[in-house]
Write a protein that holds these residues in place. Structure first.
Motif, mmCIF file in Angstrom:
data_model
loop_
_atom_site.group_PDB
_atom_site.id
_atom_site.type_symbol
_atom_site.label_atom_id
_atom_site.label_comp_id
_atom_site.label_asym_id
_atom_site.label_seq_id
_atom_site.Cartn_x
_atom_site.Cartn_y
_atom_site.Cartn_z
ATOM 1 N N PHE A 167 6.602 13.402 -18.193
ATOM 2 C CA PHE A 167 7.449 13.318 -19.375
ATOM 3 C C PHE A 167 7.693 11.861 -19.744
ATOM 4 O O PHE A 167 7.854 11.011 -18.864
ATOM 5 C CB PHE A 167 8.805 14.000 -19.115
ATOM 6 N N TYR A 168 7.748 11.618 -21.037
ATOM 7 C CA TYR A 168 8.005 10.250 -21.504
ATOM 8 C C TYR A 168 8.852 10.279 -22.776
ATOM 9 O O TYR A 168 8.623 11.077 -23.676
ATOM 10 C CB TYR A 168 6.695 9.521 -21.819
ATOM 11 N N ARG A 169 9.853 9.412 -22.811
ATOM 12 C CA ARG A 169 10.549 9.024 -24.039
ATOM 13 C C ARG A 169 11.004 7.589 -23.858
ATOM 14 O O ARG A 169 10.877 7.026 -22.767
ATOM 15 C CB ARG A 169 11.708 9.955 -24.382
ATOM 16 N N GLY A 170 11.519 6.975 -24.905
ATOM 17 C CA GLY A 170 11.787 5.546 -24.854
ATOM 18 C C GLY A 170 12.692 5.116 -23.724
ATOM 19 O O GLY A 170 12.538 4.021 -23.187
ATOM 20 N N ASP A 171 13.656 5.969 -23.359
ATOM 21 C CA ASP A 171 14.602 5.580 -22.319
ATOM 22 C C ASP A 171 14.398 6.324 -21.007
ATOM 23 O O ASP A 171 15.238 6.240 -20.111
ATOM 24 C CB ASP A 171 16.036 5.793 -22.804
ATOM 25 N N ALA A 172 13.300 7.064 -20.878
ATOM 26 C CA ALA A 172 13.134 7.868 -19.662
ATOM 27 C C ALA A 172 11.674 8.181 -19.385
ATOM 28 O O ALA A 172 10.872 8.345 -20.311
ATOM 29 C CB ALA A 172 13.916 9.180 -19.786
ATOM 30 N N VAL A 173 11.350 8.253 -18.092
ATOM 31 C CA VAL A 173 10.070 8.803 -17.643
ATOM 32 C C VAL A 173 10.383 9.792 -16.530
ATOM 33 O O VAL A 173 11.423 9.694 -15.862
ATOM 34 C CB VAL A 173 9.097 7.723 -17.118
ATOM 35 N N GLY A 174 9.504 10.754 -16.346
ATOM 36 C CA GLY A 174 9.774 11.729 -15.297
ATOM 37 C C GLY A 174 8.581 12.580 -14.967
ATOM 38 O O GLY A 174 7.538 12.527 -15.641
ATOM 39 N N PHE A 175 8.738 13.387 -13.916
ATOM 40 C CA PHE A 175 7.667 14.252 -13.421
ATOM 41 C C PHE A 175 8.248 15.579 -12.948
ATOM 42 O O PHE A 175 9.417 15.656 -12.566
ATOM 43 C CB PHE A 175 6.941 13.600 -12.233
ATOM 44 N N GLN A 176 7.421 16.598 -12.997
ATOM 45 C CA GLN A 176 7.703 17.834 -12.274
ATOM 46 C C GLN A 176 6.471 18.082 -11.418
ATOM 47 O O GLN A 176 5.357 18.246 -11.919
ATOM 48 C CB GLN A 176 7.946 19.004 -13.231
ATOM 49 N N VAL A 177 6.680 18.047 -10.110
ATOM 50 C CA VAL A 177 5.591 18.178 -9.142
ATOM 51 C C VAL A 177 5.790 19.481 -8.383
ATOM 52 O O VAL A 177 6.892 19.742 -7.892
ATOM 53 C CB VAL A 177 5.574 16.995 -8.154
ATOM 54 N N ARG A 178 4.749 20.301 -8.283
ATOM 55 C CA ARG A 178 4.902 21.536 -7.526
ATOM 56 C C ARG A 178 3.701 21.765 -6.623
ATOM 57 O O ARG A 178 2.584 21.340 -6.937
ATOM 58 C CB ARG A 178 5.141 22.727 -8.440
ATOM 59 N N PHE A 179 3.937 22.479 -5.518
ATOM 60 C CA PHE A 179 2.911 22.666 -4.499
ATOM 61 C C PHE A 179 2.455 24.117 -4.383
ATOM 62 O O PHE A 179 1.773 24.468 -3.425
ATOM 63 C CB PHE A 179 3.407 22.152 -3.143
#
Length: 840
Positions: free
Chosen positions: A313-325
């Motif tokens: 995920f990306y926006r100007g004030d944030a980045v992120g991930f959802q990781v699953r196994f």
């Protein structure tokens, strides 16, 4: 400034405007009337008469979202901007946008309650644009949640080399690359150089953009074979890159290769969907092989297992991930907001450090989750977001805006209709398989947002409806309210005490990382301070001697005052503790919020309380050393991952002696794997987080099943009994695993932490094997197996509801139930399954 003066055309009065809106039926009458109740009359009167109805219509749409709604009239674009934090930053960005003149913003509606997510205040802004008005409207809307003023904007957008939308994609790629190259060489692949090398080599990057467009633009003619030539054009140009400076060329080639790998690894994205305030990408985890090929240092940074799936995920004030196994997986959503009460330079350093680690933090937490999810049908996952919050910003509105935006972007990629087709027709699905994912609350996830996310998923038509997220205060089993995670940790604590010869009523001491206001730490303190029915303490001779919280640290060798601490449990952070309650010689309390004179330190010596101020270095020394004060048992129930690591583990062994007799990990990943080994070698048994911390996620799993099988009213009716039976299951599962761990440790001499992974790995492998067996022999999957997995009241009272479960869930529930029953047996898989079925 590019700002026009508002024309003086007389508007309609409010009564006329309301009448027109009702007559035109721009929305249901109740919604229109509710909006007008919150309208600011003086602001509405500033609207031009020919804009007024359009502005109201846009406001009705925008107020329940976090992105800008637009209307185009010739070269005029009307913008409806929903926000609790004002539009100053957005106006500054609009004024940098080439080819647009903007009016002064008008706040049309008010809403004082920042928890009212569906009726946010809305500002109206008019922009006079040049050129393609439709493209300008799209870019102005995207600018709201995006950045500008960087090298992409200056050298590529303003020179018309790429569009603003393409520059947004480049930013998302660059930020992603930074999160991966951090584990190869953080200096060589710093963020500014990644941006710069991509901008310098835009001729190599543009075929990647063309490939991306052909692959994901709705209606585009995509041919995998022919469009691969676009990427080939880029990769061949990368090989020929030669600036005359070898070292720079190596860096540039690796960055550009990784950029090509990024677009190649995308399976679906919301990039072309206009309804967004963040970008989301479903990635094939094979992208990790690109970085492994660049340097072996990358692989060493992560557990050996590769994820089943990764969202970015990306926006100007944030980045992120959802990781699953696993295909069906669950895990909490953690939002990392680097310490906001430090100085500005310190905040920048803290953010950069968190930015470097954000992918690994999510990866390791998801992997840990997968190990501890062995008792439930979902595999492990973790959703993590890093939020770059401006100093002095209003915390919750900014946090919630980013969380809502990322939630909507995430759901858009997993929201399938009954025909297994994504509901958003602007998203081209190159993955081609329905995905069902559950999330739960974690750090910086508040009840208001949990409720909103559940309601949003249900309105959007998501497969699990509100079951997207667990922990809803009214419709779920709230972890903090029932203390389910700590309840499980407590079972491991009792078994550990037995192992090292401490009776519950004997004298012993505990130190805790995490504050009384937190879920796990707070509920653990509640259990430790609990009283019997007759009012006597359950642990009469317990001393909690040290607590290390974000806002403060307290140490008292005589035991931190029970009554004072009890007032704070689940209500306040440690900085609310009254330092006058310190009584042991050498006791102290340190506050983390600085002022111009430093940090406040309160000390107790010879029965006297004194105060002083310490500088930052002394503050950090005391804060860190609070973990190393002696206690019989250490319980990390909060704090940042990797706090105890290979570089500082010796501090836990002052003068070569352990500062505790045992460690029970209530929180996730507080101690790194290599530090765990060193501490266990020093004679400190450690119950790993994947064992001790598992009961929260088990509760969430049963909550989701309850939500699928029961109507909301039925859940409320039977909630007390459901909770009672879930707690009984938690106790049984925790006590059973604790007994197994210590028995195996005694029999084999293996580290307790290794035994946790061994047990999880065995059950998870068995689980997968059984699922494969059922895929070949589906007729052998009986309802009785699924019912055996459920709390008794669900299995008996609602046994006829199993048809409410998604088909995918039936297999995984049956598989995990059988796997946990047969993990200690031997023989052929078919015989094991048959034996386990007989025991149902």
């Amino acid at each position: 400034m590019n700002r026009e003066r508002q024309e003086e055309t007389a508007p309609q009065n409010l009564e006329e405007l309301l009448s027109d809106c009702l007559k035109l039926e721009i929305a249901p009458a109740s919604e229109i009337n509710e909006l007008f109740d919150r309208m600011i009359p003086a602001a509405a009167e500033k609207l031009r008469a020919d804009d007024a109805v359009t502005a109201v219509s846009l406001t009705l749409q925008a107020q329940c979202h976090d992105y800008v709604f637009t209307s185009i009239n010739g070269q005029e674009v009307l913008l409806a901007v929903p926000t609790f934090v004002g539009v100053q930053d957005y106006m500054e960005k609009l004024e940098q946008y080439a080819g647009a003149t903007v009016s002064d913003p008008i706040q049309l509606t008010r809403q004082d309650c920042s928890e009212a997510f569906d009726t946010k205040p809305v500002w109206i802004i008019k922009a006079q644009v040049k050129g393609n008005a439709e493209q300008a409207a799209e870019e102005l809307a995207m600018l709201y949640w995006n950045n500008c003023g960087d090298v992409f904007d200056e050298y590529l957008v303003k020179t018309s080399v790429v569009t603003f939308a393409e520059a947004t994609l480049l930013r998302a790629i660059a930020e992603f690359l930074h999160t991966q190259f951090s584990f190869i060489d953080r200096s060589a692949y710093n963020k500014s150089d990644i941006y710069r090398y991509m901008a310098i080599n835009i001729d190599i990057v543009k075929p990647m953009l063309a490939f991306f467009n052909s692959k994901f633009a709705p209606g585009a003619e995509y041919c995998e074979k022919s469009d691969a030539a676009l990427l080939k054009e880029s990769t061949e140009a990368i090989e020929l890159l030669n600036s005359g400076v070898y070292y720079n060329d190596v860096i540039a080639k690796n960055i550009l290769t990784a950029a090509a790998n990024f677009v190649l690894s995308i399976r679906k994205t919301n990039f072309f969907s206009p309804a967004k305030a963040a970008l989301s990408f479903r990635m094939d985890p094979v992208f990790m092989e690109c970085y492994s090929a660049i340097s072996p240092a990358y692989d060493k940074a992560f557990p050996a297992d590769r994820p089943y799936g990764v969202f970015y995920f990306y926006r100007g004030d944030a980045v992120g991930f959802q990781v699953r196994f696993a295909e069906i997986a669950r895990g909490g959503w953690r939002t990392v907001v680097p310490k906001r009460n430090a100085g500005k330079l310190d905040e920048m350093a803290l953010f950069e450090a968190a930015n470097d680690e954000i992918f690994r933090e999510g990866f390791v937490l998801a992997h840990t989750q997968h190990l501890k999810n062995k008792d439930i049908y979902e595999g492990g996952s973790k959703m993590i977001m890093l939020l770059n919050m401006a100093p002095g910003a209003d915390f919750k509105p900014v946090l919630w805006t980013a969380q809502r935006a990322v939630c909507e972007a995430f759901v858009s990629l997993i929201n399938y209709n009954d025909n297994n087709v994504l509901r958003d027709s602007n998203i081209v699905d190159r993955y081609g398989k329905k995905e069902i994912i559950e999330i739960g609350p974690d750090e910086n996830m508040f009840d208001d947002m949990i409720v909103w996310m559940g309601d949003y998923a249900e309105k959007a038509g998501y497969t699990l409806k509100s079951g997207l997220i667990s922990g809803k205060p009214e419709r779920g089993i709230n972890h903090k309210e029932y203390g389910v995670t700590s309840f499980g940790v407590y079972q491991y604590l009792l078994r550990t005490m037995k192992e090292i010869g401490i009776a519950p009523d004997s004298e012993f001491s505990v130190k805790i990382a995490g504050g009384p206001g937190g879920d796990v730490a707070g509920n653990m303190m509640k259990l430790l301070l609990a009283k019997n029915d007759d009012g006597t303490p359950v642990h009469p001779n317990l001393k909690i001697v040290a607590i290390t919280d974000g806002p403060a640290v307290v140490y008292d060798p005589a035991g931190i005052d029970r009554e004072e601490l009890g007032k704070l449990v689940l209500k306040a952070n440690l900085d609310s503790f009254d330092p006058e309650k310190l009584r042991g010689n050498g006791a102290y309390m340190l506050f983390s919020r600085p002022d111009n004179n430093g940090y406040r330190l309160v000390e107790c010596a010879d029965g006297k309380i004194t105060e002083s101020m310490v500088d930052r270095n002394e503050y950090m020394r005391i804060f860190q050393n609070n973990l190393y004060n002696y206690a019989d048992i250490f319980m990390p129930c909060g704090g940042r991952p990797s706090t105890l690591n290979i570089n500082n583990y010796l501090d836990y062994l002052p003068d070569g002696k352990p500062s505790s007799r045992a460690i029970v990990e209530g929180g996730n990943s507080f101690i790194t794997p290599d530090a765990r080994i060193k501490l266990q070698d020093a004679g400190i048994p450690i119950v790993k987080d994947a064992s001790a911390n598992k009961c929260g996620v088990i509760t969430s799993s049963y909550e989701i099943l309850s939500g699928l099988l029961l109507d909301p009213e039925e859940f409320q009716q039977d909630k007390a009994e459901i909770v009672k039976e879930v707690l009984a299951k938690l106790a049984k599962l925790a006590q059973g695993e604790a007994e197994w761990l210590f028995a195996q440790h005694k029999a084999t001499g293996k580290y307790l932490t290794d035994l946790t992974e061994e047990l999880s790995g065995t059950i998870n492998r068995k689980n997968r094997a059984i699922a494969e067996y059922f895929s070949l022999y589906p007729e052998e999957l009986k309802d009785e197996i699924i019912l055996a997995h459920l709390p008794k009241i669900l299995a008996e009272k609602y046994a006829d509801r199993l048809n409410r479960l998604p088909a995918e869930y039936r297999t995984v529930i049956a598989s995990v139930e059988l796997a946990t029953r047969i993990v200690y047996n031997s023989g052929s898989l078919k015989n094991e399954i048959a034996m386990a079925m007989m025991s149902v």
